[in-house]
Design a protein around this motif. Structure first.
Motif, PDB file in Angstrom:
ATOM      1  N   PHE A  81       6.593  60.122 -40.567  1.00 31.20           N
ATOM      2  CA  PHE A  81       5.234  59.726 -40.898  1.00 31.20           C
ATOM      3  C   PHE A  81       4.661  58.964 -39.709  1.00 31.20           C
ATOM      4  CE2 PHE A  81       7.861  56.219 -42.310  1.00 31.20           C
ATOM      5  CZ  PHE A  81       7.148  55.087 -41.957  1.00 31.20           C
ATOM      6  N   GLN A  82       3.395  58.576 -39.809  1.00 30.77           N
ATOM      7  CA  GLN A  82       2.702  57.961 -38.685  1.00 30.77           C
ATOM      8  C   GLN A  82       2.071  56.641 -39.103  1.00 30.77           C
ATOM      9  OE1 GLN A  82      -0.346  60.473 -36.953  1.00 30.77           O
ATOM     10  NE2 GLN A  82      -0.095  59.569 -34.948  1.00 30.77           N
ATOM     11  N   VAL A  83       2.166  55.669 -38.197  1.00 30.47           N
ATOM     12  CA  VAL A  83       1.477  54.405 -38.393  1.00 30.47           C
ATOM     13  C   VAL A  83       0.024  54.600 -37.949  1.00 30.47           C
ATOM     14  CG1 VAL A  83       1.330  52.000 -37.683  1.00 30.47           C
ATOM     15  CG2 VAL A  83       3.564  53.035 -38.090  1.00 30.47           C
ATOM     16  N   LYS A  84      -0.892  54.318 -38.852  1.00 27.02           N
ATOM     17  CA  LYS A  84      -2.309  54.604 -38.620  1.00 27.02           C
ATOM     18  C   LYS A  84      -2.967  53.501 -37.804  1.00 27.02           C
ATOM     19  CE  LYS A  84      -6.622  55.558 -41.094  1.00 27.02           C
ATOM     20  NZ  LYS A  84      -7.256  55.628 -42.431  1.00 27.02           N
ATOM     21  N   LYS A  85      -3.679  53.913 -36.744  1.00 27.54           N
ATOM     22  CA  LYS A  85      -4.423  52.977 -35.900  1.00 27.54           C
ATOM     23  C   LYS A  85      -5.920  53.140 -36.154  1.00 27.54           C
ATOM     24  CE  LYS A  85      -0.901  53.558 -32.318  1.00 27.54           C
ATOM     25  NZ  LYS A  85      -0.637  54.037 -30.943  1.00 27.54           N
ATOM     26  N   PRO A  86      -6.717  52.123 -35.834  1.00 29.38           N
ATOM     27  CA  PRO A  86      -8.160  52.233 -36.074  1.00 29.38           C
ATOM     28  C   PRO A  86      -8.823  53.239 -35.142  1.00 29.38           C
ATOM     29  CG  PRO A  86      -7.680  50.221 -34.860  1.00 29.38           C
ATOM     30  CD  PRO A  86      -6.348  50.809 -35.260  1.00 29.38           C
ATOM     31  N   GLY A 137       2.665  56.101 -32.695  1.00 28.18           N
ATOM     32  CA  GLY A 137       3.105  55.407 -33.901  1.00 28.18           C
ATOM     33  C   GLY A 137       3.934  56.247 -34.846  1.00 28.18           C
ATOM     34  N   MET A 138       4.714  57.189 -34.321  1.00 20.78           N
ATOM     35  CA  MET A 138       5.553  58.026 -35.168  1.00 20.78           C
ATOM     36  C   MET A 138       6.775  57.248 -35.664  1.00 20.78           C
ATOM     37  SD  MET A 138       4.204  61.011 -35.469  1.00 20.78           S
ATOM     38  CE  MET A 138       2.976  62.065 -34.686  1.00 20.78           C
ATOM     39  N   MET A 139       7.116  57.441 -36.946  1.00 17.60           N
ATOM     40  CA  MET A 139       8.271  56.801 -37.564  1.00 17.60           C
ATOM     41  C   MET A 139       9.117  57.873 -38.255  1.00 17.60           C
ATOM     42  SD  MET A 139       7.859  53.406 -37.190  1.00 17.60           S
ATOM     43  CE  MET A 139       8.480  52.479 -38.577  1.00 17.60           C
ATOM     44  N   GLU A 144       1.260  58.002 -44.421  1.00 22.24           N
ATOM     45  CA  GLU A 144       0.966  57.157 -43.279  1.00 22.24           C
ATOM     46  C   GLU A 144       0.938  55.700 -43.727  1.00 22.24           C
ATOM     47  OE1 GLU A 144      -2.810  58.294 -41.689  1.00 22.24           O
ATOM     48  OE2 GLU A 144      -3.949  57.405 -43.334  1.00 22.24           O
ATOM     49  N   VAL A 145       1.079  54.791 -42.775  1.00 22.44           N
ATOM     50  CA  VAL A 145       1.062  53.359 -43.049  1.00 22.44           C
ATOM     51  C   VAL A 145       0.053  52.718 -42.108  1.00 22.44           C
ATOM     52  CG1 VAL A 145       2.387  51.213 -42.983  1.00 22.44           C
ATOM     53  CG2 VAL A 145       3.463  53.326 -43.811  1.00 22.44           C
ATOM     54  N   PRO A 146      -0.954  52.007 -42.617  1.00 24.00           N
ATOM     55  CA  PRO A 146      -1.890  51.309 -41.716  1.00 24.00           C
ATOM     56  C   PRO A 146      -1.142  50.289 -40.864  1.00 24.00           C
ATOM     57  CG  PRO A 146      -2.777  51.434 -43.947  1.00 24.00           C
ATOM     58  CD  PRO A 146      -1.353  51.882 -44.033  1.00 24.00           C
ATOM     59  N   ILE A 147      -1.425  50.286 -39.577  1.00 25.10           N
ATOM     60  CA  ILE A 147      -0.729  49.363 -38.693  1.00 25.10           C
ATOM     61  C   ILE A 147      -1.022  47.923 -39.133  1.00 25.10           C
ATOM     62  CG2 ILE A 147      -2.570  49.219 -36.958  1.00 25.10           C
ATOM     63  CD1 ILE A 147      -0.251  49.347 -34.845  1.00 25.10           C
ATOM     64  N   GLY A 148       0.026  47.103 -39.179  1.00 25.78           N
ATOM     65  CA  GLY A 148      -0.081  45.747 -39.688  1.00 25.78           C
ATOM     66  C   GLY A 148       0.434  45.601 -41.103  1.00 25.78           C
ATOM     67  N   ASP A 149       0.621  46.730 -41.835  1.00 24.13           N
ATOM     68  CA  ASP A 149       1.143  46.685 -43.202  1.00 24.13           C
ATOM     69  C   ASP A 149       2.655  46.865 -43.209  1.00 24.13           C
ATOM     70  OD1 ASP A 149      -1.491  46.528 -43.884  1.00 24.13           O
ATOM     71  OD2 ASP A 149      -1.508  48.327 -45.156  1.00 24.13           O
ATOM     72  N   ASP A 150       3.307  46.324 -44.248  1.00 30.11           N
ATOM     73  CA  ASP A 150       4.716  46.601 -44.492  1.00 30.11           C
ATOM     74  C   ASP A 150       4.829  47.968 -45.173  1.00 30.11           C
ATOM     75  OD1 ASP A 150       4.942  43.993 -43.623  1.00 30.11           O
ATOM     76  OD2 ASP A 150       5.258  43.176 -45.643  1.00 30.11           O
ATOM     77  N   PHE A 151       6.050  48.507 -45.220  1.00 30.74           N
ATOM     78  CA  PHE A 151       6.259  49.739 -45.976  1.00 30.74           C
ATOM     79  C   PHE A 151       7.653  49.749 -46.586  1.00 30.74           C
ATOM     80  CE2 PHE A 151       7.907  50.993 -41.808  1.00 30.74           C
ATOM     81  CZ  PHE A 151       9.026  51.749 -42.122  1.00 30.74           C
ATOM     82  N   SER A 152       7.816  50.599 -47.599  1.00 27.14           N
ATOM     83  CA  SER A 152       9.108  50.782 -48.260  1.00 27.14           C
ATOM     84  C   SER A 152       9.350  52.264 -48.457  1.00 27.14           C
ATOM     85  CB  SER A 152       9.133  50.087 -49.627  1.00 27.14           C
ATOM     86  OG  SER A 152       8.933  48.698 -49.501  1.00 27.14           O
ATOM     87  N   VAL A 153      10.614  52.645 -48.510  1.00 30.14           N
ATOM     88  CA  VAL A 153      10.979  54.030 -48.788  1.00 30.14           C
ATOM     89  C   VAL A 153      12.154  54.026 -49.755  1.00 30.14           C
ATOM     90  CG1 VAL A 153      12.492  54.178 -46.760  1.00 30.14           C
ATOM     91  CG2 VAL A 153      11.568  56.270 -47.771  1.00 30.14           C
TER      92      VAL A 153
END
Length: 742
Positions: A639-644, A616-618, A540-549
């Protein structure tokens, strides 16, 4: 609102009874000019006490709010139990020599004795029941002057729903002249999982408490690597629910005499909770456009949905699989059918019943031609517990039903009940819809490449046998625990472990009964190729963060290999349908023997945020092609973008009937304000569902809202909150509180 519902239902029931009975007093003679009072000594029923509270208590029905209504109680009992009632007459009756008293129970609009929708019982003064418990019977418990206390045995196979009662009094010397009394109470008879003779009998106390009596629970959603539960208020005891269940059964097209068959009733529920074919409860929508209704993420439970459905007289907008499952759970538990939501992480939607999910690449292996069949990130249906006398022995117990309109069954969007045992062993010839459920939990994912040399124009290049049905999750019996402590994995009930001979044999057996399945499974596998590819997994990726694969290629051969690699990212709906492409990169690399090289896609928050859809599915996927050997490799990963979470602050204890302060808060994780904000608060025994519009939340600012609720009942209670805005949806939270009876 619920009071109006109940009153309307009772008025309709009374109208039906009046239409059936015509007159309150029956005179068999054509000349009925003489007043009934002129018949000397004719007994009359003055009053009937159906003992709503005590009858409910002995049937585990005392929590139904309809039982406690001051403006007209309902009698709610379970089949296989006894109904106790006090009948008071205008005289002290002598049932042995002078008087006759009869009870008539009727079900449906045109009740009759042959099909079991009407029963006539004579009160003879006998004080013991017939030993044959499959028959209706009545016995006299006591007689005190003009009041008789009676008990009626209700068999464990009778129809479930609203029954009416008429009591006839007459003289034995003149039985044609009789006085008929009809109690005003509405009488519900429900399934009885406490009774061994009922097809829904569940022997374990803890399981009955969870799957019938628990009015709040959890529904898991997310990605198979990282998922979490969303609390749901089933609210099956709310006074709006049973009338709504009766309305659904009336509209289901199920004949009254079939409403005691739990197989047919549960199948009808799977049809009626969606609105695709009949006037069902909820419209489904998965494209994110909810402007003419309410988005699925706004719901916190079933009560508001069923109440809106009844008051407006049309289906509610909108729901998705987990909402359908929550409503099904409510209806089943209200009717007495043990039921639980089941989430299948990585759930196959196999449209052609081949038991495969097929993906097609072009001849060069550089582009995807078609992925018409999907693997949902998650899908939720329900298990219901019952005997299956219509199937071979050993297929009873948990059965899967699904109200989400995916594929038609017998021309209608309905699914199940499908025996878990039949699903596990591939018995696709058994009713109902076993083949579809086998595909959902166990289909193989096959990638095909266009090849004009092959007979069918494609060759199989990859077969993934363990991507589908990664985890099947439900809530374990017991109280509401924090987080995943009550998460129960039930894969072993639906399938043998992936890769085992038992699982392989099951799929072959099931596929052999399907033409499309035989084609997919009989197609020869291609030999192992000599470049090894991997794609990095993201949880998962916290919303507001960048990500790489990152994708990796390793040349395992003794020769140089020229490789074309592509990595693509997109947002997607949880059903596996792509929403918007976000970013992609492609490159040509050359690897000498034994060499390894990595290729990375970087995606910034600014690049993906505006393309996110709900939940927030990716999806990221990689396609690789080896020029020398024509090897093609394809891999995708969700994966999913994590929301609070919404934080809920409550006192450690509260008192029934007194106010309790609830504080909701979270920090906005994004660099823009949240607009059109609302929060819904819900909790059985604490508050009915309430939605409040809130002011905007500043960028990176705090949302905080306080409200008072008034607990109604003692015990451990759970409050649920769901926050939604234009920019962020589906932020949820829950908290438990111990309520002390005042």
């Amino acid at each position: 609102m619920s009071e109006i519902l109940f009153d309307n239902l009772r008025a309709e029931n009374n109208r039906r009874r009046a239409a059936d009975n015509r007159e309150i007093i029956f005179m068999e003679e054509e000349d009925a000019s003489n007043d009934i009072d002129a018949v000397e000594g004719l007994p009359k029923v003055i009053s009937v006490d159906l003992q709503a509270r005590s009858n409910a208590l002995k049937c585990n029905c005392e929590r139904f709010e309809l039982v406690e209504r001051k403006d007209g109680r309902s009698v709610i009992i379970r089949r296989g139990a006894t109904l106790t009632l006090d009948v008071t007459l205008n005289t002290s009756p002598d049932l042995k020599t002078d008087h006759k008293l009869g009870l008539i129970f009727s079900f449906g609009q045109n009740p009759n004795v042959p099909n079991g929708t009407q029963v006539k019982l004579d009160v003879t003064g006998e004080q013991t029941f017939n030993p044959d418990t499959s028959l209706w019977d009545v016995r006299l418990v006591t007689q005190t002057g003009d009041t008789l206390t009676l008990e009626v045995h209700v068999p464990a196979h009778v129809m479930v729903g609203i029954w009416s009662l008429s009591i006839e009094a007459s003289l034995q010397s003149n039985p044609k002249d009789k006085h008929v009394y009809q109690p005003e109470e509405t009488m519900y008879i429900l399934f009885n999982p406490w009774n061994k003779d009922d097809d829904v009998y569940m022997p374990d106390d803890e399981e009955r408490n969870e799957y019938v009596l628990n009015d709040i629970g959890k529904i898991w959603r997310g990605n198979w690597r990282k998922n979490k539960a969303r609390d749901w208020n089933y609210g099956q005891f709310d006074d709006a629910v049973l009338p709504a269940c009766m309305y659904l059964m009336e509209n289901a097209g199920l004949r009254p005499e079939n409403r005691g068959d739990v197989v047919l009733v549960s199948r009808a529920i799977s049809k009626m909770v969606n609105a695709n074919d009949e006037s069902g409860v909820v419209y489904g929508r998965w494209d994110g456009d909810y402007k003419d209704g309410k988005g699925p993420s706004h719901w916190t439970g079933s009560i508001a949905i069923l109440e809106q459905y009844m008051t407006r007289g049309r289906p509610v907008k909108y729901g998705q699989c987990w909402v359908f499952s929550g409503v099904v759970n409510t209806v089943c538990r209200a009717l007495g059918i043990p039921c639980r939501p089941v989430t299948n992480m990585r759930s196959a939607h196999d449209t052609d019943m081949s038991l495969t999910i097929d993906k097609f690449l072009n001849e060069k292996g550089t582009h995807i031609l078609d992925i018409s069949e999907k693997v949902w990130n998650f899908h939720v249906w329900n298990d219901v517990w019952m005997a299956r006398h219509d199937l071979p022995e050993g297929n009873g117990g948990w059965q899967a039903i699904d109200a989400t309109p995916q594929e038609r069954s017998n021309g209608i969007f309905q699914c199940g009940p499908a025996s878990q045992t039949a699903i596990k062993f591939g018995r696709t010839e058994l009713n109902y819809d076993v083949n579809f459920l086998v595909g959902e939990v166990n289909a193989d994912v096959i990638t095909w490449q266009q090849d004009p040399k092959e007979k069918l124009g494609f060759r199989k290049i990859r077969e993934n046998v363990d991507d589908v049905g990664r985890e099947l999750i439900t809530k374990a019996p017991g109280g509401m625990a924090f987080g995943d402590q009550d998460k129960q994995i039930i894969n072993d009930l639906y399938k043998a472990p992936e890769g085992t001979e038992a699982n392989k044999q099951m799929l072959k057996t099931a596929a052999s009964k399907s033409r499309t399945g035989r084609v997919a499974f009989d197609f020869p596998d291609q030999p192992v190729e000599d470049v090894e590819f991997t794609l990095e997994d993201i949880e998962e990726v916290p919303i507001g963060d960048d990500f790489s694969v990152t994708a990796t290629a390793k040349n395992m051969s003794d020769s140089t290999r020229t490789i074309w690699m592509k990595i693509c990212s997109s947002s997607e709906y949880y059903t596996g349908v792509r929403a918007e492409r976000i970013k992609w990169v492609a490159n040509n690399i050359t690897l000498k023997a034994g060499e390894e090289e990595q290729f990375t896609l970087h995606v910034s928050y600014a690049e993906y945020f505006d393309k996110l859809v709900e939940y927030g599915m990716m999806m990221v996927f990689s396609v690789c092609h080896v020029e020398e050997t024509k090897q093609v490799w394809f891999k995708d990963d969700a994966f999913q973008v994590k929301k609070p979470m919404v934080d809920i602050e409550l006192p450690s204890t509260a008192a029934a009937g007194k106010s309790m302060l609830v504080s909701l808060s979270f920090t906005n994780p994004i660099d823009r304000p949240l607009t059109r904000c609302s929060v819904t608060v819900d909790g059985p025994g604490l508050t009915r569902p309430k939605t409040v519009q809130l002011k905007d939340v500043a960028a990176k600012g705090e949302m905080r809202y306080e409200m008072k609720v008034y607990p109604k009942r003692g015990g451990r209670r759970t409050i649920i909150a769901a926050f939604n805005s234009r920019e962020l949806v589906d932020l949820t939270g829950s908290q438990n509180v111990d309520v002390i009876e005042a």
